[in-house]
Write a protein that holds these residues in place. Structure first.
Motif, PDB file in Angstrom:
ATOM      1  N   GLU A  75      -4.011  -0.565  16.031  1.00  0.00           N
ATOM      2  CA  GLU A  75      -4.666  -1.775  15.424  1.00  0.00           C
ATOM      3  C   GLU A  75      -3.801  -2.745  14.843  1.00  0.00           C
ATOM      4  O   GLU A  75      -2.850  -2.600  14.045  1.00  0.00           O
ATOM      5  CB  GLU A  75      -5.510  -1.082  14.194  1.00  0.00           C
ATOM      6  CG  GLU A  75      -6.160  -2.258  13.454  1.00  0.00           C
ATOM      7  CD  GLU A  75      -6.929  -1.697  12.002  1.00  0.00           C
ATOM      8  OE1 GLU A  75      -7.538  -0.525  12.148  1.00  0.00           O
ATOM      9  OE2 GLU A  75      -6.805  -2.382  11.155  1.00  0.00           O
ATOM     10  N   VAL A  76      -3.952  -4.108  15.398  1.00  0.00           N
ATOM     11  CA  VAL A  76      -3.215  -5.188  14.754  1.00  0.00           C
ATOM     12  C   VAL A  76      -3.928  -6.302  13.931  1.00  0.00           C
ATOM     13  O   VAL A  76      -3.502  -6.786  13.247  1.00  0.00           O
ATOM     14  CB  VAL A  76      -2.676  -6.087  15.781  1.00  0.00           C
ATOM     15  CG1 VAL A  76      -1.652  -5.179  16.845  1.00  0.00           C
ATOM     16  CG2 VAL A  76      -3.583  -6.747  16.913  1.00  0.00           C
ATOM     17  N   ALA A  77      -5.376  -6.091  13.800  1.00  0.00           N
ATOM     18  CA  ALA A  77      -6.284  -6.579  13.224  1.00  0.00           C
ATOM     19  C   ALA A  77      -7.655  -5.970  12.780  1.00  0.00           C
ATOM     20  O   ALA A  77      -8.049  -5.379  13.628  1.00  0.00           O
ATOM     21  CB  ALA A  77      -6.379  -8.275  13.425  1.00  0.00           C
ATOM     22  N   SER A  78      -8.140  -6.344  11.583  1.00  0.00           N
ATOM     23  CA  SER A  78      -9.508  -6.165  11.361  1.00  0.00           C
ATOM     24  C   SER A  78     -10.370  -7.346  11.114  1.00  0.00           C
ATOM     25  O   SER A  78      -9.850  -7.888  10.286  1.00  0.00           O
ATOM     26  CB  SER A  78      -9.599  -5.035  10.290  1.00  0.00           C
ATOM     27  OG  SER A  78      -9.260  -3.905  10.801  1.00  0.00           O
TER      28      SER A  78
ATOM     29  N   ARG B 125       0.573  -1.061  -0.016  1.00  0.00           N
ATOM     30  CA  ARG B 125      -0.010   0.051  -0.012  1.00  0.00           C
ATOM     31  C   ARG B 125       0.709   1.196  -0.063  1.00  0.00           C
ATOM     32  O   ARG B 125       1.727   1.421   0.749  1.00  0.00           O
ATOM     33  CB  ARG B 125      -0.654  -0.075   1.183  1.00  0.00           C
ATOM     34  CG  ARG B 125      -2.095  -1.184   1.463  1.00  0.00           C
ATOM     35  CD  ARG B 125      -2.902  -0.907   2.408  1.00  0.00           C
ATOM     36  NE  ARG B 125      -3.622  -2.144   2.648  1.00  0.00           N
ATOM     37  CZ  ARG B 125      -4.609  -2.438   3.760  1.00  0.00           C
ATOM     38  NH1 ARG B 125      -4.783  -1.365   4.686  1.00  0.00           N
ATOM     39  NH2 ARG B 125      -5.023  -3.481   3.706  1.00  0.00           N
TER      40      ARG B 125
ATOM     41  N   GLY C 131      -1.868  -7.701  10.463  1.00  0.00           N
ATOM     42  CA  GLY C 131      -0.389  -7.439  10.282  1.00  0.00           C
ATOM     43  C   GLY C 131       0.727  -8.114  11.307  1.00  0.00           C
ATOM     44  O   GLY C 131       0.465  -7.767  12.359  1.00  0.00           O
TER      45      GLY C 131
ATOM     46  N   HIS D 228       2.801   2.474   9.546  1.00  0.00           N
ATOM     47  CA  HIS D 228       2.476   1.962   8.253  1.00  0.00           C
ATOM     48  C   HIS D 228       3.917   1.549   7.424  1.00  0.00           C
ATOM     49  O   HIS D 228       4.713   2.583   7.377  1.00  0.00           O
ATOM     50  CB  HIS D 228       1.738   3.087   7.438  1.00  0.00           C
ATOM     51  CG  HIS D 228       0.341   3.234   8.121  1.00  0.00           C
ATOM     52  ND1 HIS D 228      -0.187   3.972   9.129  1.00  0.00           N
ATOM     53  CD2 HIS D 228      -1.013   2.533   7.878  1.00  0.00           C
ATOM     54  CE1 HIS D 228      -1.232   3.875   9.377  1.00  0.00           C
ATOM     55  NE2 HIS D 228      -1.810   2.941   8.757  1.00  0.00           N
ATOM     56  N   ALA D 229       3.818   0.610   6.695  1.00  0.00           N
ATOM     57  CA  ALA D 229       4.799   0.424   5.722  1.00  0.00           C
ATOM     58  C   ALA D 229       4.229  -0.064   4.262  1.00  0.00           C
ATOM     59  O   ALA D 229       3.031  -0.239   4.177  1.00  0.00           O
ATOM     60  CB  ALA D 229       5.520  -1.048   6.199  1.00  0.00           C
TER      61      ALA D 229
ATOM     62  N   PHE E  65       4.180  -5.176   3.735  1.00  0.00           N
ATOM     63  CA  PHE E  65       3.807  -5.656   4.938  1.00  0.00           C
ATOM     64  C   PHE E  65       3.205  -7.082   4.975  1.00  0.00           C
ATOM     65  O   PHE E  65       2.900  -7.295   3.527  1.00  0.00           O
ATOM     66  CB  PHE E  65       3.009  -4.751   5.935  1.00  0.00           C
ATOM     67  CG  PHE E  65       1.617  -4.733   5.186  1.00  0.00           C
ATOM     68  CD1 PHE E  65       1.319  -3.587   4.374  1.00  0.00           C
ATOM     69  CD2 PHE E  65       0.540  -5.361   5.835  1.00  0.00           C
ATOM     70  CE1 PHE E  65       0.001  -3.427   4.042  1.00  0.00           C
ATOM     71  CE2 PHE E  65      -0.865  -5.179   5.390  1.00  0.00           C
ATOM     72  CZ  PHE E  65      -1.063  -4.246   4.427  1.00  0.00           C
TER      73      PHE E  65
ATOM     74  N   GLU F 170       1.562   4.337   1.527  1.00  0.00           N
ATOM     75  CA  GLU F 170       1.050   5.034   2.758  1.00  0.00           C
ATOM     76  C   GLU F 170       1.716   6.314   2.721  1.00  0.00           C
ATOM     77  O   GLU F 170       2.822   6.635   2.289  1.00  0.00           O
ATOM     78  CB  GLU F 170       1.455   4.214   4.093  1.00  0.00           C
ATOM     79  CG  GLU F 170       0.884   2.550   3.917  1.00  0.00           C
ATOM     80  CD  GLU F 170      -0.648   2.610   4.613  1.00  0.00           C
ATOM     81  OE1 GLU F 170      -1.257   3.791   4.530  1.00  0.00           O
ATOM     82  OE2 GLU F 170      -1.113   1.580   4.465  1.00  0.00           O
TER      83      GLU F 170
ATOM     84  N   ARG G 172       2.695  -5.725  12.755  1.00  0.00           N
ATOM     85  CA  ARG G 172       1.918  -4.800  14.063  1.00  0.00           C
ATOM     86  C   ARG G 172       1.770  -5.780  15.214  1.00  0.00           C
ATOM     87  O   ARG G 172       2.148  -5.156  16.257  1.00  0.00           O
ATOM     88  CB  ARG G 172       0.565  -4.549  13.488  1.00  0.00           C
ATOM     89  CG  ARG G 172       0.492  -3.317  12.368  1.00  0.00           C
ATOM     90  CD  ARG G 172       0.307  -1.955  12.920  1.00  0.00           C
ATOM     91  NE  ARG G 172       0.271  -1.212  11.736  1.00  0.00           N
ATOM     92  CZ  ARG G 172      -1.067  -0.434  11.421  1.00  0.00           C
ATOM     93  NH1 ARG G 172      -2.085  -0.802  12.049  1.00  0.00           N
ATOM     94  NH2 ARG G 172      -1.327   0.252  10.444  1.00  0.00           N
TER      95      ARG G 172
HETATM   96  P1  ATP Z   1      -4.775   1.241   9.710  1.00  0.00           P
HETATM   97  O1  ATP Z   1      -6.268   1.888   9.700  1.00  0.00           O
HETATM   98  O2  ATP Z   1      -4.003   1.080  10.999  1.00  0.00           O
HETATM   99  O3  ATP Z   1      -4.271   2.260   8.475  1.00  0.00           O
HETATM  100  P2  ATP Z   1      -6.329  -0.503   7.974  1.00  0.00           P
HETATM  101  O4  ATP Z   1      -7.453  -0.691   8.818  1.00  0.00           O
HETATM  102  O5  ATP Z   1      -5.964   0.265   6.655  1.00  0.00           O
HETATM  103  O6  ATP Z   1      -5.162  -0.197   9.094  1.00  0.00           O
HETATM  104  P3  ATP Z   1      -6.607  -3.251   7.199  1.00  0.00           P
HETATM  105  O7  ATP Z   1      -7.171  -2.840   5.683  1.00  0.00           O
HETATM  106  O8  ATP Z   1      -7.710  -3.524   8.218  1.00  0.00           O
HETATM  107  O9  ATP Z   1      -5.928  -2.067   7.724  1.00  0.00           O
HETATM  108  O10 ATP Z   1      -5.448  -4.306   7.201  1.00  0.00           O
HETATM  109  C1  ATP Z   1      -5.536  -5.473   7.999  1.00  0.00           C
HETATM  110  C2  ATP Z   1      -4.195  -5.259   9.073  1.00  0.00           C
HETATM  111  O11 ATP Z   1      -3.078  -5.140   8.394  1.00  0.00           O
HETATM  112  C3  ATP Z   1      -4.426  -3.978  10.082  1.00  0.00           C
HETATM  113  O12 ATP Z   1      -5.166  -4.219  11.091  1.00  0.00           O
HETATM  114  C4  ATP Z   1      -2.700  -4.022  10.266  1.00  0.00           C
HETATM  115  O13 ATP Z   1      -2.444  -4.937  11.187  1.00  0.00           O
HETATM  116  C5  ATP Z   1      -2.083  -4.491   8.806  1.00  0.00           C
HETATM  117  N1  ATP Z   1      -1.673  -3.173   8.068  1.00  0.00           N
HETATM  118  C6  ATP Z   1      -2.476  -2.381   7.133  1.00  0.00           C
HETATM  119  N2  ATP Z   1      -1.984  -1.610   6.550  1.00  0.00           N
HETATM  120  C7  ATP Z   1      -0.552  -1.643   7.093  1.00  0.00           C
HETATM  121  C8  ATP Z   1       0.527  -1.057   6.635  1.00  0.00           C
HETATM  122  N3  ATP Z   1       0.555  -0.171   5.677  1.00  0.00           N
HETATM  123  N4  ATP Z   1       1.530  -1.422   7.196  1.00  0.00           N
HETATM  124  C9  ATP Z   1       1.667  -2.373   8.129  1.00  0.00           C
HETATM  125  N5  ATP Z   1       0.672  -3.120   8.552  1.00  0.00           N
HETATM  126  C10 ATP Z   1      -0.596  -2.696   7.821  1.00  0.00           C
END
Ligand code: ATP
Ligand code: MG
Length: 281
Positions: free
Chosen positions: A223-226, A152, A250, A160-161, A164, A154, A253
């Motif tokens: 946030e570590v997971a959704s 992504r 992630g 954010h990376a 990932f 970012e 994360r």
């Molecule tokens: P955030 O709100 O922190 O930007 P997100 O809600 O966009 O995250 P999700 O699409 O829900 O991210 O992705 C599921 C998981 O993947 C996240 O909970 C997070 O742990 C991880 N993740 C998402 N984007 C990144 C990123 N750019 N770098 C590292 N980990 C990520």
């Protein structure tokens, strides 16, 4: 006390994993500070070299790879099968996730050419497999997971990376009334396997799923997971009619949360860090 670390010194101590308390020290003057810096830097370099020795001589793989193995073992015990889907996906599949050119998430997508992109999430590949497995294994539960890189663009840094590692698991054919409980149970299983037993589950708005149940850690919530569940409005585009729950973690994360790291950088794929150790030693 009228002297504190310069920005350059603070940065160096941080990259050497200097303890938080040492980053806040104050000094009589700059000379005293610079002497203290030389001493502390030497100690930290020594410690980091020892950690590197342990990695190269006895552990042989970084924590992120160890974490992957722990999660794979935990999921195997729950009856989940590991799958692998392509890293390059089609624009059509992205649009099936509702991410068309006008979607707010579109600007975060790395394009390969006019019809392909690097996957920003694992869901498109998993949705495809879910459809076929649900058909072939009629009436039986379907439990699959994938661990792999996602990409992504970012703009915000420390959490954010650009690249990932995501773990996404999906279980189909769960009784409608049990879906949230199943998410909670699987979340507990995975978090425990990752070495984290303190976390919260919170409902959050999502650009792709409308709402998600997020797993967050720490006082400055990370946030570590959704997690999401179906039937979901996205399902129709993939031909899915069964119930399902999905959890997306992630891995970097999870390491940030477990190792109490302020930044994600040292846990990402890198040529500057090896297992969180800065290689300028
Ligand atoms: P955030 O709100 O922190 O930007 P997100 O809600 O966009 O995250 P999700 O699409 O829900 O991210 O992705 C599921 C998981 O993947 C996240 O909970 C997070 O742990 C991880 N993740 C998402 N984007 C990144 C990123 N750019 N770098 C590292 N980990 C990520
Ligand atoms: Mg999320």
């Amino acid at each position: 006390m009228n002297s504190s670390w310069t920005e350059v010194q603070r940065h160096r101590l941080k990259e050497l994993n200097g303890p938080e308390k040492d980053l806040e020290t104050a000094f009589e003057d700059d000379l005293q500070r610079n002497r203290a810096f030389q001493k502390l830097e030497k100690q930290l370099v020594y410690q980091e070299r020892k950690r590197l020795d342990r990695l190269l001589d006895t552990r042989f793989r970084p924590l992120r790879c160890e974490l992957e193995s722990l999660l794979i073992d935990a999921l195997k015990c729950e009856g989940f099968t590991r799958v692998e889907t392509p890293t390059i996906i089609s624009q059509n599949d992205l649009e099936r996730m509702s991410i068309d050119r006008s979607h707010p998430f579109n600007d975060q997508v790395y394009r390969v050419d006019s019809k392909h992109c690097l996957r920003p999430m694992l869901a498109p590949g998993l949705y495809r497999l879910m459809k076929d497995l649900a058909r072939i294994r009629s009436g039986k539960p379907v439990r699959i997971f994938e661990i792999g890189p996602c990409f992504r663009k970012e703009t915000s840094g420390a959490r954010h990376a650009g690249e990932f590692t995501m773990l996404n698991l999906v279980e189909m054919r769960i009784q409608k009334g049990s879906r949230r409980f199943r998410i909670e149970t699987l979340a507990k299983r995975i978090m425990h396997a990752a070495g984290i037993d303190t976390y919260d589950l919170v409902d959050e708005p999502s650009e792709v799923y409308n709402t998600t149940l997020d797993i967050v850690c720490g006082s400055d919530p990370l946030e570590v997971a959704s997690c999401a569940m179906g039937p979901h409005p996205l399902d129709a585009a993939w031909g899915i009619i069964d119930t399902w729950v999905g959890l997306g973690f992630g891995l970097e994360r999870l390491l940030m949360a477990r190792e109490n790291s302020p930044g994600i950088g040292k846990w990402c794929k890198s040529v500057s860090y090896l297992d969180g150790i800065r290689l300028t030693l």
